[in-house]
Scaffold this motif. Structure first.
Motif, PDB file in Angstrom:
ATOM      1  N   PRO A  95       0.823  -1.220   0.000  1.00 31.14           N
ATOM      2  CA  PRO A  95       0.000   0.000   0.000  1.00 31.14           C
ATOM      3  C   PRO A  95       0.855   1.266   0.000  1.00 31.14           C
ATOM      4  O   PRO A  95       1.949   1.300   0.573  1.00 31.14           O
ATOM      5  CB  PRO A  95      -0.804  -0.113   1.298  1.00 31.14           C
ATOM      6  CG  PRO A  95       0.031  -0.959   2.195  1.00 31.14           C
ATOM      7  CD  PRO A  95       0.819  -1.881   1.304  1.00 31.14           C
ATOM      8  N   TRP A  97       0.407   5.899  -0.503  1.00 29.11           N
ATOM      9  CA  TRP A  97      -0.447   7.068  -0.651  1.00 29.11           C
ATOM     10  C   TRP A  97      -0.077   7.796  -1.928  1.00 29.11           C
ATOM     11  O   TRP A  97       1.085   7.852  -2.316  1.00 29.11           O
ATOM     12  CB  TRP A  97      -0.287   8.013   0.540  1.00 29.11           C
ATOM     13  CG  TRP A  97      -0.909   7.451   1.777  1.00 29.11           C
ATOM     14  CD1 TRP A  97      -0.262   6.811   2.790  1.00 29.11           C
ATOM     15  CD2 TRP A  97      -2.286   7.429   2.099  1.00 29.11           C
ATOM     16  NE1 TRP A  97      -1.163   6.390   3.738  1.00 29.11           N
ATOM     17  CE2 TRP A  97      -2.418   6.766   3.337  1.00 29.11           C
ATOM     18  CE3 TRP A  97      -3.438   7.904   1.478  1.00 29.11           C
ATOM     19  CZ2 TRP A  97      -3.655   6.578   3.952  1.00 29.11           C
ATOM     20  CZ3 TRP A  97      -4.661   7.716   2.095  1.00 29.11           C
ATOM     21  CH2 TRP A  97      -4.759   7.056   3.315  1.00 29.11           C
ATOM     22  N   HIS A 110      -5.425   6.010  -1.501  1.00 30.33           N
ATOM     23  CA  HIS A 110      -4.654   4.797  -1.259  1.00 30.33           C
ATOM     24  C   HIS A 110      -4.321   4.152  -2.595  1.00 30.33           C
ATOM     25  O   HIS A 110      -5.174   4.023  -3.455  1.00 30.33           O
ATOM     26  CB  HIS A 110      -5.520   3.837  -0.426  1.00 30.33           C
ATOM     27  CG  HIS A 110      -4.744   3.083   0.581  1.00 30.33           C
ATOM     28  ND1 HIS A 110      -4.333   1.812   0.369  1.00 30.33           N
ATOM     29  CD2 HIS A 110      -4.297   3.423   1.813  1.00 30.33           C
ATOM     30  CE1 HIS A 110      -3.670   1.385   1.432  1.00 30.33           C
ATOM     31  NE2 HIS A 110      -3.637   2.348   2.325  1.00 30.33           N
TER      32      HIS A 110
END
Length: 179
Positions: A95, A97, A110
């Motif tokens: 993951p 940003w 995300h």
């Protein structure tokens, strides 16, 4: 001057880089996370550069080609299996940003490297499969790769490249200090 040989060579060159990317993703089960990231990181700039250089060509509207393309495209189940295996391989590096469009000041969203890799793979692989099966003309491959880059997988490639840069920053700093 006939552009077919030139476009055949362009398609061949792009296919070579696309294949390197797909081969790296296919080899993911045999690599550790850092090895996978380093391989993809080395290929993505080449892939982006080649995609930006693809010429504008006319789309082949032959429905039989589209039927074959649909058959050779990864199914949702195949894509999901690839995504899940990459998600596990990448672990906490998966993951990240991102800002969807940094020119518009959007809020952070995300992102997922596994999603980026799987989407790029799916979009590239179908055209590679068509080339291997001799079901597409070079111009048709070029049109789909170029359209896909500008409409879908290009953003995934750029987001993945930027994310991998930060993930590997320490890795390359350690290598530099050793050498």
């Amino acid at each position: 001057m006939n552009s077919v040989p030139d476009n055949a060579e362009v398609a061949k060159q792009f296919a070579s880089v696309a294949k390197k990317f797909c081969d790296a993703i296919d080899s993911a089960p045999n690599l550790d996370r850092t090895q996978l990231l380093v391989q993809v990181y080395a290929i993505l700039p080449q892939l982006i550069s080649q995609a930006i250089s693809l010429p504008r060509v006319e789309r082949n509207d032959d429905e039989s080609h589209e039927k074959v393309r649909t058959k050779l495209r990864l199914s949702h189940a195949q894509w999901s299996e690839l995504y899940e295996s990459l998600k596990i391989k990448l672990g906490d590096a998966n993951p990240y940003w991102e800002i969807w469009d940094p020119t518009r000041g959007n809020d952070a969203n995300h992102g997922s490297l596994a999603d980026d890799f799987a989407d790029i793979y799916r979009d590239l692989k179908v055209e590679l499969n068509l080339r291997d099966a001799d079901h597409a003309e070079p111009d048709d491959n070029i049109w789909h790769w170029r359209f896909g880059y500008h409409s879908h997988w290009g953003k995934h490639a750029i987001d993945a490249l930027r994310t991998i840069y930060f993930l590997l920053e320490d890795h390359f700093m350690v290598e530099e200090s050793i050498n």
